[in-house]
Design an enzyme around this catalytic site. Structure first.
Site, PDB file in Angstrom:
ATOM      1  CE  LYS A   1      -2.922   2.861   2.308  1.00 33.13           C
ATOM      2  NZ  LYS A   1      -3.349   3.392   3.565  1.00 33.13           N
TER       3      LYS A   1
ATOM      4  CB  THR B   1      -9.419   6.420  12.435  1.00 33.29           C
ATOM      5  OG1 THR B   1      -8.133   6.568  11.844  1.00 33.29           O
ATOM      6  CG2 THR B   1      -9.495   7.273  13.688  1.00 33.29           C
TER       7      THR B   1
HETATM    8  C1  LIG Z   1      -5.074   1.963   7.635  1.00 34.63           C
HETATM    9  C2  LIG Z   1      -4.453   2.674   6.546  1.00 34.63           C
HETATM   10  O1  LIG Z   1      -3.675   2.063   5.872  1.00 34.63           O
HETATM   11  C3  LIG Z   1      -4.686   4.122   6.271  1.00 34.63           C
HETATM   12  O2  LIG Z   1      -4.915   4.329   4.924  1.00 34.63           O
HETATM   13  C4  LIG Z   1      -5.634   4.927   7.044  1.00 34.63           C
HETATM   14  O3  LIG Z   1      -5.346   4.832   8.395  1.00 34.63           O
HETATM   15  C5  LIG Z   1      -7.091   4.705   6.764  1.00 34.63           C
HETATM   16  O4  LIG Z   1      -7.773   5.878   7.065  1.00 34.63           O
HETATM   17  P1  LIG Z   1      -8.751   6.028   8.317  1.00 34.63           P
HETATM   18  O5  LIG Z   1      -7.909   5.791   9.520  1.00 34.63           O
HETATM   19  O6  LIG Z   1      -9.276   7.440   8.199  1.00 34.63           O
HETATM   20  O7  LIG Z   1      -9.825   5.010   8.169  1.00 34.63           O
END
Ligand SMILES: CC(=O)[C@@H](O)[C@H](O)COP(=O)(O)O
Length: 257
Positions: free
Chosen positions: A96, A207
């Protein structure tokens, strides 16, 4: 089934593994979500030590496919080095790709992203680019060899939900055959359902589950919302109308005097 490079997954919810109150709550949330793909930050693993090793064992025991991320990288060089290390540590060519361009909004540096994606694809990586909802950047990422895209719907951790539905819709319309995963900014199950109803293939979030009052219950709620959004899309959603349309037939109604 959703195809992510060489893998086929039935769950359309991808989950991050950071920020949970404890590793066991994280494991409970992952199980409750039914996810088959979890993101893991190399930086946490590379920190090593007691918690790093135990955390990695816990992740492996979950049986989900690991999607290492380059979270926290701010340059092409840093992201490429992190990706190469992640391939060694996690034994996967999935990455990623995240390059932060702005400290306040954590907005991706899309110029660096395209450059790094091109290099990593040439090195045999299967790149999951965390990008904005910009159409031209999306085209460049595909040209660079990415086979799927992960646009944000709002800044990471903001929980604001889709900020620009029209842009997300337009992106979906332009790339009907490219797997599109909304990554970042989802705050509520209804946000996840909304982007699935738009035709997005999956949702990646962290999150909203990790920081929920009850992360395990919230993971379950998100799983249902993602499925509901997908099912609604396939069932054929009505287009909104400007005018009222009676839902009870009026022709042939009995007249009482
Ligand atoms: C988990 C990750 O790889 C991130 O892209 C990010 O933390 C996702 O966003 P949110 O925490 O806002 O869901």
């Amino acid at each position: 089934m959703l195809k992510l490079y060489d893998a086929e997954v039935s769950s359309r919810l991808l989950l991050g593994t950071a920020l949970y109150p404890s590793p066991s709550i994280m494991a409970g949330a992952v199980k409750a979500s039914g996810t088959q793909v979890v993101t893991v930050s190399l930086r946490r693993e590379a920190a090593g030590g007691k918690s790093g090793g135990q955390f990695w064992e816990l992740i492996q025991a979950l049986g989900a496919r690991v999607l290492p991320n380059t979270a926290g990288c701010h340059s092409v060089k840093e992201a490429i080095t992190t990706a190469r290390m992640a391939r060694d540590v996690f034994g996967t060519s999935w990455i990623k790709l995240e390059i932060i361009g702005n400290h306040d909004t954590l907005q991706p540096d899309v110029f660096g992203l395209v450059e790094a994606a091109r290099i990593l694809v040439q090195e045999g990586f299967e790149v999951f680019p965390y990008t904005t909802d910009d159409l031209v950047v999306a085209e460049r990422l595909l040209e660079a060899g990415c086979k799927l895209l992960m646009p944000w719907c709002a800044p990471i951790g903001s929980a604001r939900g889709p900020q620009n539905i029209d842009t997300l819709r337009s992106l979906r319309g332009h790339f009907p055959d490219v797997p599109l995963i909304v990554d970042a900014g989802i705050g509520r199950p209804s946000h996840a359902a909304a982007v699935m109803e738009l035709g997005y293939d999956a949702v990646l979030l962290n999150t909203a589950v990790a920081k929920a009052g009850d992360p395990v219950a919230m993971a379950r709620a998100f799983a249902k919302a993602v499925e509901a959004g997908r099912e609604a899309l396939l069932a054929g959603l009505l287009e909104p109308r400007d005018m009222a349309v009676p839902s009870t037939p009026v022709i042939g109604m009995a007249v009482f005097s």
